[in-house]
Design an enzyme around this catalytic site. Structure first.
Site, mmCIF file in Angstrom:
data_model
loop_
_atom_site.group_PDB
_atom_site.id
_atom_site.type_symbol
_atom_site.label_atom_id
_atom_site.label_comp_id
_atom_site.label_asym_id
_atom_site.label_seq_id
_atom_site.Cartn_x
_atom_site.Cartn_y
_atom_site.Cartn_z
ATOM 1 N N HIS A 1 0.824 -1.473 0.014
ATOM 2 C CA HIS A 1 0.010 -0.046 0.029
ATOM 3 C C HIS A 1 0.896 1.065 -0.175
ATOM 4 O O HIS A 1 2.251 1.266 0.225
ATOM 5 C CB HIS A 1 -0.912 -0.137 1.266
ATOM 6 C CG HIS A 1 -2.029 -1.265 1.059
ATOM 7 N ND1 HIS A 1 -2.998 -1.342 2.136
ATOM 8 C CD2 HIS A 1 -1.953 -2.105 0.263
ATOM 9 C CE1 HIS A 1 -3.547 -2.339 1.888
ATOM 10 N NE2 HIS A 1 -3.016 -2.823 0.729
ATOM 11 N N GLU B 1 1.258 3.768 2.110
ATOM 12 C CA GLU B 1 2.123 4.072 3.122
ATOM 13 C C GLU B 1 3.271 3.247 3.237
ATOM 14 O O GLU B 1 4.453 3.824 3.623
ATOM 15 C CB GLU B 1 1.370 3.798 4.441
ATOM 16 C CG GLU B 1 -0.078 4.714 4.709
ATOM 17 C CD GLU B 1 -1.024 4.019 3.914
ATOM 18 O OE1 GLU B 1 -1.012 3.179 2.932
ATOM 19 O OE2 GLU B 1 -2.340 4.060 4.430
ATOM 20 N N CYS C 1 -5.077 1.665 6.664
ATOM 21 C CA CYS C 1 -5.946 0.306 6.755
ATOM 22 C C CYS C 1 -5.552 -0.282 8.283
ATOM 23 O O CYS C 1 -4.434 -0.311 8.487
ATOM 24 C CB CYS C 1 -5.967 -0.387 5.725
ATOM 25 S SG CYS C 1 -4.622 -1.419 5.358
ATOM 26 N N CYS D 1 -1.542 -1.259 7.451
ATOM 27 C CA CYS D 1 -0.650 -0.193 7.220
ATOM 28 C C CYS D 1 -0.355 0.483 8.719
ATOM 29 O O CYS D 1 0.503 0.986 8.888
ATOM 30 C CB CYS D 1 -1.327 0.840 6.402
ATOM 31 S SG CYS D 1 -1.158 0.341 4.742
ATOM 32 N N ALA E 1 -19.507 9.277 -28.572
ATOM 33 C CA ALA E 1 -19.191 10.527 -29.320
ATOM 34 C C ALA E 1 -20.632 10.648 -30.254
ATOM 35 O O ALA E 1 -21.195 9.623 -30.438
ATOM 36 C CB ALA E 1 -18.130 10.160 -30.295
ATOM 37 N N ALA F 1 -27.332 6.422 -40.592
ATOM 38 C CA ALA F 1 -28.320 5.485 -40.680
ATOM 39 C C ALA F 1 -28.033 4.004 -41.350
ATOM 40 O O ALA F 1 -28.447 3.182 -41.169
ATOM 41 C CB ALA F 1 -29.317 6.287 -41.514
ATOM 42 N N PRO G 1 -26.052 2.613 -28.250
ATOM 43 C CA PRO G 1 -27.097 3.375 -27.629
ATOM 44 C C PRO G 1 -28.151 2.308 -26.886
ATOM 45 O O PRO G 1 -28.622 2.808 -25.994
ATOM 46 C CB PRO G 1 -27.771 3.714 -29.015
ATOM 47 C CG PRO G 1 -26.843 3.734 -30.051
ATOM 48 C CD PRO G 1 -25.716 2.774 -29.439
ATOM 49 N N THR G 2 -28.085 1.210 -27.399
ATOM 50 C CA THR G 2 -28.973 0.183 -26.789
ATOM 51 C C THR G 2 -28.729 0.007 -25.389
ATOM 52 O O THR G 2 -29.470 0.266 -24.381
ATOM 53 C CB THR G 2 -29.144 -0.996 -27.461
ATOM 54 O OG1 THR G 2 -29.466 -0.800 -28.845
ATOM 55 C CG2 THR G 2 -30.254 -1.930 -27.020
ATOM 56 N N ALA H 1 -26.638 1.573 -23.648
ATOM 57 C CA ALA H 1 -26.622 3.057 -22.895
ATOM 58 C C ALA H 1 -27.978 3.310 -22.284
ATOM 59 O O ALA H 1 -28.222 3.605 -21.009
ATOM 60 C CB ALA H 1 -26.083 4.282 -23.489
HETATM 61 N N1 LIG Z 1 -20.702 7.078 -31.091
HETATM 62 C C1 LIG Z 1 -20.484 6.335 -30.000
HETATM 63 O O1 LIG Z 1 -19.871 6.804 -29.020
HETATM 64 C C2 LIG Z 1 -20.866 4.730 -30.333
HETATM 65 C C3 LIG Z 1 -20.363 3.835 -29.417
HETATM 66 C C4 LIG Z 1 -20.535 2.552 -29.410
HETATM 67 C C5 LIG Z 1 -21.192 2.159 -30.645
HETATM 68 N N2 LIG Z 1 -21.624 3.010 -31.426
HETATM 69 C C6 LIG Z 1 -22.607 2.583 -32.565
HETATM 70 O O2 LIG Z 1 -23.754 2.105 -32.076
HETATM 71 C C7 LIG Z 1 -24.129 0.910 -33.072
HETATM 72 C C8 LIG Z 1 -24.529 -0.275 -32.228
HETATM 73 O O3 LIG Z 1 -25.664 -0.055 -31.455
HETATM 74 P P1 LIG Z 1 -26.260 -0.967 -30.595
HETATM 75 O O4 LIG Z 1 -27.302 -0.272 -29.646
HETATM 76 O O5 LIG Z 1 -26.834 -2.159 -31.302
HETATM 77 O O6 LIG Z 1 -25.187 -1.524 -29.505
HETATM 78 P P2 LIG Z 1 -24.822 -1.906 -28.175
HETATM 79 O O7 LIG Z 1 -25.556 -1.124 -27.118
HETATM 80 O O8 LIG Z 1 -23.582 -2.005 -27.911
HETATM 81 O O9 LIG Z 1 -25.491 -3.272 -28.304
HETATM 82 C C9 LIG Z 1 -26.848 -3.871 -28.182
HETATM 83 C C10 LIG Z 1 -26.779 -5.097 -27.615
HETATM 84 O O10 LIG Z 1 -26.496 -5.261 -26.584
HETATM 85 C C11 LIG Z 1 -27.224 -6.603 -26.018
HETATM 86 N N3 LIG Z 1 -27.544 -6.467 -24.696
HETATM 87 C C12 LIG Z 1 -26.967 -7.109 -23.621
HETATM 88 N N4 LIG Z 1 -27.503 -6.818 -22.339
HETATM 89 C C13 LIG Z 1 -28.294 -6.032 -22.656
HETATM 90 C C14 LIG Z 1 -29.319 -5.387 -21.826
HETATM 91 N N5 LIG Z 1 -29.409 -5.555 -20.487
HETATM 92 N N6 LIG Z 1 -30.128 -4.344 -22.404
HETATM 93 C C15 LIG Z 1 -29.952 -3.934 -23.632
HETATM 94 N N7 LIG Z 1 -29.155 -4.586 -24.534
HETATM 95 C C16 LIG Z 1 -28.473 -5.527 -24.082
HETATM 96 C C17 LIG Z 1 -28.493 -6.772 -26.897
HETATM 97 O O11 LIG Z 1 -28.030 -7.752 -27.697
HETATM 98 P P3 LIG Z 1 -28.639 -9.191 -27.193
HETATM 99 O O12 LIG Z 1 -29.942 -9.424 -27.271
HETATM 100 O O13 LIG Z 1 -27.987 -10.277 -28.125
HETATM 101 O O14 LIG Z 1 -28.187 -9.626 -25.700
HETATM 102 C C18 LIG Z 1 -28.324 -5.385 -27.648
HETATM 103 O O15 LIG Z 1 -28.930 -5.668 -28.866
HETATM 104 C C19 LIG Z 1 -23.135 0.904 -34.027
HETATM 105 O O16 LIG Z 1 -23.477 1.584 -35.254
HETATM 106 C C20 LIG Z 1 -21.891 1.545 -33.463
HETATM 107 O O17 LIG Z 1 -21.225 2.060 -34.152
HETATM 108 C C21 LIG Z 1 -21.378 4.255 -31.412
#
Ligand SMILES: NC(=O)c1ccc[n+]([C@@H]2O[C@H](COP(=O)([O-])OP(=O)(O)OC[C@H]3O[C@@H](n4cnc5c(N)ncnc54)[C@H](OP(=O)(O)O)[C@@H]3O)[C@@H](O)[C@H]2O)c1
Length: 349
Positions: free
Chosen positions: A55, A57, A80, A89, A159, A169, A276-277, A279
């Protein structure tokens, strides 16, 4: 209790030392320590070594040697009092003859806490809370969050175009932001324990998810690569499966369970990199603690938005963020913000 100018400067130095080991110490906290001789001279300094190593210290005491006798130890976290992979420590400080200990933040980890009391009982003068606010915002922040909640701190990085698109798209745009922003974002990877993406990003981008220097050489320490992939759609020849770093596939549908599994592996700071999904799922589960966004001065007008469905249907439910910094990175604008989560809603796991 008064603190001297030398002690304030020593704490400032200790906080800087802690920054140098961000991402390299988990599950241990990134801590900095400085040993000051009675006349205020710095005689030793150190930061937490990778897990299993000494650690902060102990590193600083080793550098000080005999000069630690009668000296003051200045540490960013309460020393700790427990034996983990290394000894307490508090024992090291007492054995070295330290007379005074100043630290910034109390240790919230029940296993390790109580160090201040041990030192006081042994006759050492202990001062807590020195530059506490700076320490809470510094290298310790993710670790403190993780040990008090039982899940890693999550930084969501993305980004987008100025109209908030994360991809075109036709999914053709692999890089939305400038090379400078990508380098900036890349540096964040070296501060974290794990990088998380969804299977959609693996399928679309085939990212490597490693830390590399400007010449493209791999860093010695690599974060864990994590794909949330409930249907095991990641191709076997994806770049994340090469030997550059460890990779895990998690097939849990619940972000909180995935994060708990990572915590149990010692992960304290996660970088959520897409897309996005996923996130949207993390925001819906209130599992985003920091947002780092790079906005490129471009417009697309179509394509997926940076944040997918997060279960928010009305303006009143919008997630509010505190903006911490706004900076220019080359042509792009970087915003670091912190979501302000209200009281938890019912039905959460
Ligand atoms: N601009 C940026 O910063 C950035 C960053 C990353 C990606 N992208 C772009 O985003 C696009 C991909 O998007 P995306 O939304 O498909 O990617 P994603 O969010 O990385 O993957 C989505 C997949 O994650 C899985 N997943 C696992 N656990 C999940 C949960 N708890 N909830 C939701 N989904 C879960 C699902 O597939 P399953 O059902 O098979 O598990 C879902 O279809 C690409 O075009 C990439 O270039 C952009």
């Amino acid at each position: 209790v008064q603190t001297s100018e030398a002690e304030e400067a020593a704490m400032h130095r200790a906080l800087v030392l802690a920054e140098t080991v961000r991402g390299a110490t988990s599950p241990n906290p990134p801590v900095g320590a400085v040993i000051l001789a009675p006349d205020g001279t710095l005689v030793g300094e150190g930061a937490t070594a990778p897990a299993g190593g000494p650690h902060a210290e102990v590193v600083a005491l080793a550098e000080a040697g005999d000069l630690a006798r009668g000296a003051t130890a200045v540490v960013t976290l309460e020393p700790c009092a427990h034996t983990g992979r290394t000894g307490p420590c508090t024992t090291a400080l007492l054995d070295a003859g330290i007379r005074r200990v100043l630290y910034a933040v109390d240790d919230p980890n029940p296993e390790a806490a109580g160090g201040a009391d041990v030192l006081r009982t042994a006759g050492v003068e202990v001062v807590s809370g020195l530059q506490c606010d700076a320490a809470l915002e510094g290298a310790l922040r993710p670790w403190l969050f993780a040990v008090s909640t039982g899940r890693p701190f999550v930084t969501w990085k993305y980004a987008a175009t100025l109209d908030g698109r994360a991809a075109a798209a036709d999914m053709s745009a692999r890089w939305i932001s400038s090379a400078l922003s990508r380098a900036d974002a890349h540096a964040i990877r070296s501060d974290v324990d794990a990088i998380v993406v969804g299977s959609g990003t693996v399928l679309a981008d085939d990212p490597h998810l490693t830390v590399r220097d400007v010449h493209g050489n791999l860093a010695a320490r690599q974060p864990l690569r994590v794909v949330l992939d409930r249907r095991h759609r990641s191709p076997q020849d994806a770049r994340i499966f090469d030997s550059a770093a460890e990779t895990v596939i998690l097939d849990t549908a619940v972000p909180r369970f995935a994060l708990k599994a990572l915590f149990d592996r010692g992960v304290r700071h996660v970088l959520l990199e897409g897309g996005p999904t996923l996130a949207g799922a993390f925001v819906e589960a209130r599992c985003v603690d920091e947002v780092v966004a790079y906005f490129a001065p471009t417009l697309l007008g179509s394509g997926p938005s940076a944040l997918g469905d997060a279960g928010i249907g009305t303006l009143g439910d919008a997630v509010t963020l505190d903006v911490e910094t706004v900076t220019r990175v080359g042509p792009d604008v970087k915003i670091v913000a912190r979501p302000v989560w209200g009281a938890p809603t019912g039905g959460e796991s």
